[in-house]
Design a protein around this motif. Structure first.
Motif, PDB file in Angstrom:
ATOM      1  N   GLY A 137      23.768  71.828  88.039  1.00 21.89           N
ATOM      2  CA  GLY A 137      25.151  71.228  88.722  1.00 21.89           C
ATOM      3  C   GLY A 137      25.336  70.548  89.186  1.00 21.89           C
ATOM      4  O   GLY A 137      26.329  70.601  90.320  1.00 21.89           O
ATOM      5  N   GLY A 138      24.923  69.410  89.615  1.00 22.76           N
ATOM      6  CA  GLY A 138      24.827  67.739  89.871  1.00 22.76           C
ATOM      7  C   GLY A 138      25.773  67.154  88.807  1.00 22.76           C
ATOM      8  O   GLY A 138      26.092  67.643  87.348  1.00 22.76           O
ATOM      9  N   ASP A 139      26.743  66.276  88.858  1.00 22.55           N
ATOM     10  CA  ASP A 139      27.156  65.182  88.427  1.00 22.55           C
ATOM     11  C   ASP A 139      26.025  63.800  87.939  1.00 22.55           C
ATOM     12  O   ASP A 139      25.576  63.313  88.992  1.00 22.55           O
ATOM     13  CB  ASP A 139      28.467  64.713  89.164  1.00 22.55           C
ATOM     14  N   PRO A 140      25.661  63.833  86.715  1.00 22.26           N
ATOM     15  CA  PRO A 140      25.480  62.562  86.469  1.00 22.26           C
ATOM     16  C   PRO A 140      25.309  60.868  86.448  1.00 22.26           C
ATOM     17  O   PRO A 140      25.400  60.426  85.859  1.00 22.26           O
ATOM     18  CB  PRO A 140      24.139  63.077  85.438  1.00 22.26           C
ATOM     19  N   ARG A 141      25.735  60.629  88.084  1.00 20.87           N
ATOM     20  CA  ARG A 141      26.611  59.708  87.857  1.00 20.87           C
ATOM     21  C   ARG A 141      25.362  58.863  88.755  1.00 20.87           C
ATOM     22  O   ARG A 141      24.446  58.636  89.056  1.00 20.87           O
ATOM     23  CB  ARG A 141      27.150  60.165  89.372  1.00 20.87           C
ATOM     24  N   PHE A 142      25.574  57.580  88.408  1.00 20.83           N
ATOM     25  CA  PHE A 142      24.287  56.785  89.306  1.00 20.83           C
ATOM     26  C   PHE A 142      24.523  56.120  90.253  1.00 20.83           C
ATOM     27  O   PHE A 142      24.714  55.165  90.358  1.00 20.83           O
ATOM     28  CB  PHE A 142      24.601  55.161  87.516  1.00 20.83           C
ATOM     29  N   CYS A 143      24.307  57.668  90.736  1.00 21.80           N
ATOM     30  CA  CYS A 143      23.538  57.126  92.214  1.00 21.80           C
ATOM     31  C   CYS A 143      22.754  58.404  92.806  1.00 21.80           C
ATOM     32  O   CYS A 143      22.290  58.645  91.976  1.00 21.80           O
ATOM     33  CB  CYS A 143      25.521  57.377  93.018  1.00 21.80           C
ATOM     34  N   GLN A 144      22.458  58.220  93.937  1.00 23.24           N
ATOM     35  CA  GLN A 144      21.946  59.595  94.523  1.00 23.24           C
ATOM     36  C   GLN A 144      22.926  59.879  95.702  1.00 23.24           C
ATOM     37  O   GLN A 144      23.627  58.994  96.808  1.00 23.24           O
ATOM     38  CB  GLN A 144      21.268  58.308  95.538  1.00 23.24           C
ATOM     39  N   PRO A 145      24.317  60.872  95.369  1.00 16.73           N
ATOM     40  CA  PRO A 145      24.970  61.371  96.619  1.00 16.73           C
ATOM     41  C   PRO A 145      24.253  61.985  97.769  1.00 16.73           C
ATOM     42  O   PRO A 145      24.887  61.153  98.882  1.00 16.73           O
ATOM     43  CB  PRO A 145      25.168  62.842  95.409  1.00 16.73           C
ATOM     44  N   SER A 146      23.152  62.462  98.243  1.00 16.69           N
ATOM     45  CA  SER A 146      22.545  62.302  99.160  1.00 16.69           C
ATOM     46  C   SER A 146      22.488  61.187 100.280  1.00 16.69           C
ATOM     47  O   SER A 146      22.821  61.131 100.610  1.00 16.69           O
ATOM     48  CB  SER A 146      21.471  62.921  98.980  1.00 16.69           C
ATOM     49  N   ARG A 147      22.413  59.758  99.505  1.00 18.27           N
ATOM     50  CA  ARG A 147      22.328  58.664 100.247  1.00 18.27           C
ATOM     51  C   ARG A 147      23.383  57.730 100.227  1.00 18.27           C
ATOM     52  O   ARG A 147      23.668  56.598 100.958  1.00 18.27           O
ATOM     53  CB  ARG A 147      21.371  57.626  99.815  1.00 18.27           C
ATOM     54  N   ARG A 148      24.211  58.589  99.608  1.00 18.46           N
ATOM     55  CA  ARG A 148      25.218  57.691  99.297  1.00 18.46           C
ATOM     56  C   ARG A 148      25.095  56.091  98.280  1.00 18.46           C
ATOM     57  O   ARG A 148      26.041  55.099  98.816  1.00 18.46           O
ATOM     58  CB  ARG A 148      26.519  57.289 100.913  1.00 18.46           C
ATOM     59  N   ARG A 149      24.892  56.003  97.699  1.00 20.21           N
ATOM     60  CA  ARG A 149      23.974  54.810  97.474  1.00 20.21           C
ATOM     61  C   ARG A 149      24.401  55.102  95.950  1.00 20.21           C
ATOM     62  O   ARG A 149      23.659  55.719  95.141  1.00 20.21           O
ATOM     63  CB  ARG A 149      22.600  54.605  98.128  1.00 20.21           C
TER      64      ARG A 149
END
Length: 167
Positions: A83-95
């Protein structure tokens, strides 16, 4: 490019459709696009390939980078399946991932030793995550990726012994 020389033997496990799982996602994003991730490894190996290195080193780094790209794609699919979005980031860390996460060492022996250390760390991270993720199919994939990283350790050790050991 035939990747068989740069991968461990054996197939990758098939992925099943999953349902949303935020806990699994928090474990997968760092492997996918964190500082010590597949995305960082791809860029680091690509940079190193562009340096003036012996042909055997350039070829091996290119092959390893291609396998890391395959890992990135499989992790991206796994992230989507949870269910995630494979963007090049770490969403939980907003990085967001950025090029500053790559080591730009340009001395042959030092960069090979850095790569070797990174591959050891990758094996540890994959096996640790496989133990904690709580999904047998996902855990099997993570363990299989760890086998590739172990194979990269063998390839890099061979290069270090060939080009960096004196006597």
């Amino acid at each position: 490019m035939d990747l068989s020389r740069y991968q461990a033997e054996g197939p990758y496990p098939e992925m099943e459709n999953r349902c949303p799982n935020p806990k699994a996602l928090t474990m997968l994003y760092p492997l996918y696009a964190g500082a010590a991730s597949e995305l960082s490894a791809i860029h680091q190996y690509t940079y190193q390939r562009l340096l003036c290195c012996p042909d055997e080193v350039t070829e091996t780094l290119g092959g390893i980078a291609a396998v890391e790209m395959h890992h990135l794609m499989m992790l991206g699919r796994l992230i989507r399946s949870f269910g995630g979005d494979p963007r090049f980031c770490q969403p939980s860390r907003r990085r967001w991932w950025d090029g500053g996460m790559v080591c730009y060492e340009n001395r042959l022996c030092k960069l090979l030793l850095k790569d070797l250390s990174d591959e050891h760390n990758a094996v540890t991270a994959y096996l640790y995550t496989a133990q904690r993720i709580g999904h047998p199919c996902a855990a099997a994939l993570l363990r299989r990726i760890a086998k590739d990283e172990e194979h990269h350790i063998i390839l890099l050790t061979k290069l270090i012994n060939q080009f960096c050991r004196k006597g």
